[in-house]
Design an enzyme around this catalytic site. Structure first.
Site, PDB file in Angstrom:
ATOM      1  N   GLY B  63       0.792  -1.227   0.000  1.00 52.53           N
ATOM      2  CA  GLY B  63       0.000   0.000   0.000  1.00 52.53           C
ATOM      3  C   GLY B  63       0.820   1.270   0.000  1.00 52.53           C
ATOM      4  O   GLY B  63       1.800   1.399  -0.724  1.00 52.53           O
ATOM      5  N   SER B  64       0.425   2.179   0.825  1.00 51.88           N
ATOM      6  CA  SER B  64       0.859   3.567   0.769  1.00 51.88           C
ATOM      7  C   SER B  64       2.368   3.774   0.796  1.00 51.88           C
ATOM      8  O   SER B  64       3.109   3.107   1.522  1.00 51.88           O
ATOM      9  CB  SER B  64       0.250   4.321   1.939  1.00 51.88           C
ATOM     10  OG  SER B  64       0.826   5.590   2.041  1.00 51.88           O
ATOM     11  N   SER B  65       2.800   4.760   0.016  1.00 53.37           N
ATOM     12  CA  SER B  65       4.217   5.117  -0.033  1.00 53.37           C
ATOM     13  C   SER B  65       4.603   6.061   1.114  1.00 53.37           C
ATOM     14  O   SER B  65       5.696   6.586   1.157  1.00 53.37           O
ATOM     15  CB  SER B  65       4.553   5.739  -1.383  1.00 53.37           C
ATOM     16  OG  SER B  65       3.562   6.655  -1.787  1.00 53.37           O
ATOM     17  N   THR B  66       3.674   6.269   2.048  1.00 49.44           N
ATOM     18  CA  THR B  66       3.967   7.072   3.241  1.00 49.44           C
ATOM     19  C   THR B  66       4.599   6.211   4.344  1.00 49.44           C
ATOM     20  O   THR B  66       4.974   6.715   5.394  1.00 49.44           O
ATOM     21  CB  THR B  66       2.661   7.749   3.734  1.00 49.44           C
ATOM     22  OG1 THR B  66       2.181   8.577   2.683  1.00 49.44           O
ATOM     23  CG2 THR B  66       2.849   8.626   4.947  1.00 49.44           C
TER      24      THR B  66
END
Lengths: 425, 147
Positions: B63-66
């Site tokens: 999922g998220s690249s954060t």
């Protein structure tokens, strides 16, 4: 093992272009080592996701780079940030939070980034071209840029994005290379009537299924129509990049690297073939909700990723009918639309915003309900048409979530409880 | 029983701790609380578990690249896992650790193991990671009768 470095790279590493560029280059080189990459390559555009979350460490990182003379070398857009920069006082945001968010925004714009503050950068300014080598952050945007536009980016994480923008260099690996872009899993849609593939709900639900079933593999979808709107593809990308790590998918006859099955698999064979039928979609649809039909509704969130002009129009059309019938949302239901300045500016030139306002819908720009503290802690049940928002809301906002299409969201908001039409599959 | 495994060090360092093992990928953003070190992905099998100070063994991120920012913040706040052991190279998380090294001179070690070694680590095993990629595993369960 250190990658091979160009003269420019060496100059950056030696500090000849300033402290920030040196630090950024050092991080790029270490990341090349992590990925086992022998070479670096140029990128010609960047999109920064690292400006989105507000954390003390992230702020410190941005300010350190800006203070060290960091300047982006390539056109660089910004993802949504932690604050609605113009309207934050309207949303009860804590001043200490806001002042840090403003500092973070300033650090990124001081480095020369374009203040787009949008998580749907492909629907706005500086849309990348087919085949363009770019360094993008934000999982939904990465998926869209690779899959729909045919630009080439890896999944650039927060902080790597700005390092790439400052140096113009990235490790030469992954999805930047044609051979790594070939499809791996074939998903064959079966028993889907035209009314299914022409419904808004279908796309985030399909995305959720694809993400769960492909992990980080490259899925190829067979059976989508040749023409699908940008908003539907946006919804698909956002969901697929949340339930899984999908950074690229192909859709045969629809996306630019997949005019045929052969092209999608670059002449090879799929590792596996998966059939997707109505039962699979129903299961994925169910998975996206943790709330129950009939639950009291506290909040509706639309615009994840950021609302486009077309989505403003669709919502305005749905609300106009309610207003004409003199219906109003019950007290206790909050309805929030998230968008960016550019789409909002277009919507402002129609009567859409007036209708939203009359219906009691709040619009917030530049930010996201997950990154700005605008959602009350008491919020128990949230409803959204976004697969991504539905996926993350239970953990990030500690609320139950109901997934439905935009019409379901409007109907539920006016009833004050979750009520959805059965999907068309 | 003590076993010595050899992995590929992505971010060098030394750490030891009790293994927290899952076979499910996890997204740090939306899945890991950088203030407390709790797994907060309510769909994840480890939901509610504290991962701070544990050697966190999971196949890959998602999922998220954060995720990098969450890992960095959790290191700053002292609630990061002691180390990460993965099956696949996880560049997004490696970046969080590398940036922590740049900013605070405080990375957390990350090692990639091949599949049989990765699968051989069990919940609560005592793990020690050395900078050369050596992973020393002391099993805490001596058999099914002794949990």
């Amino acid at each position: 093992m250190q990658p091979q470095l160009s003269e420019w790279d060496e100059q950056l590493l030696a500090g000849g272009v300033g402290q920030a560029a040196q630090r950024a280059m050092r991080i790029i080189v270490r990341m090349a080592e992590v990925c086992g990459t022998a070479e670096l390559m140029d990128v010609t555009q960047a999109h920064i996701d690292g400006c989105g979350l507000l954390s003390d460490s992230g702020l410190e990182f941005a300010e350190t780079l800006a203070a060290g003379g960091g300047k982006v070398r390539i056109p660089t857009t910004l993802n949504m940030g932690p604050l609605d920069l113009q309207n934050w006082t309207r949303f009860g945001i804590d001043e200490n939070f806001a002042s840090k968010a403003i500092r973070q925004a300033k650090a990124y714009t001081d480095m020369g980034c374009v203040p787009t503050w949008s998580c749907a950068p492909y629907q706005g300014y500086l849309t990348p071209r087919f085949g363009q080598q770019i360094a993008w952050g934000e999982s939904n945007a990465i998926c869209y840029a690779n899959s729909v536009l045919g630009a080439r980016t890896n999944r650039y994480a927060d902080f790597m994005d700005i390092c790439a923008a400052i140096t113009g260099r990235v490790p030469k690996c992954g999805l930047h290379l044609r051979e790594n872009r070939k499809g791996q899993i074939l998903f064959h849609l079966i028993d889907m009537g035209p009314s299914v593939v022409d419904s808004d709900t279908f796309y985030p639900v399909l995305g959720h299924f694809l993400g769960s079933a492909s992990g980080e593999k490259i899925p190829v979808i067979e059976g989508l129509p040749a023409c699908v709107s940008s908003d539907r593809l946006k919804a698909l990308c956002a969901a697929a990049a949340s339930s899984g790590g999908v950074a690229l998918f192909h859709a045969i006859g629809l996306t630019p690297e997949a005019s045929t099955r052969e092209e999608a698999f670059q002449g090879g064979e799929p590792e596996r073939v998966v059939e997707i039928g109505p039962t699979d979609l129903q299961k994925a649809w169910n998975e996206l909700s943790t709330a129950q039909e009939g639950d009291d509704l506290d909040l509706v969130v639309l615009g994840c990723p950021h609302f486009s002009f077309d989505e403003f129009r669709t919502l305005a059309d749905l609300l106009r009918v309610r207003l004409e019938e003199e219906q109003r949302m019950p007290d206790g239901v909050r309805f929030v639309v998230i968008s960016c300045q550019s789409s909002h500016a277009l919507a402002q030139r129609s009567d859409f915003l007036d209708i939203l306002e009359r219906a009691g819908v709040e619009t917030t720009l530049d930010t996201c309900v997950f990154h700005t503290p605008m959602v009350a802690k008491e919020t128990k049940v949230l409803m959204t048409n976004s697969g991504k928002c539905a996926y993350y809301a239970p953990g990030e906002l500690n609320a139950k979530v109901a997934f439905g299409d935009m019409a379901d969201c409007v109907a539920s908001a006016f009833q004050g409880r979750v009520c959805r039409e059965k999907p068309s599959w | 029983m003590v076993r010595v495994l050899k992995g590929r060090m992505l971010v060098a360092g030394q750490a030891s701790g009790r293994a927290l093992v899952t076979r499910e990928p996890i997204s740090f953003w939306g899945g890991y609380c950088p203030r407390t070190g709790e797994i907060i992905d309510r769909r994840h099998e480890l939901s509610g578990t504290m991962a701070a100070g544990r050697v966190f063994v999971f196949p890959r991120g998602r999922g998220s690249s954060t995720a990098s920012a969450i890992l960095l913040e959790s290191i700053k706040n002292g609630v990061a896992p002691a180390a990460l052991i993965n099956l696949d190279v996880e560049p997004i998380l490696a970046l969080g650790s590398i940036v922590s090294d740049e900013l605070y001179q405080r990375p957390i070690p990350m090692v990639v193991l091949d599949e049989p070694d990765f699968l051989s680590i069990e919940q609560d095993d005592d793990i020690r990671i050395d900078p050369d990629g050596t992973v020393t595993v002391r099993s805490n369960s001596s058999g099914p009768t002794n949990q």
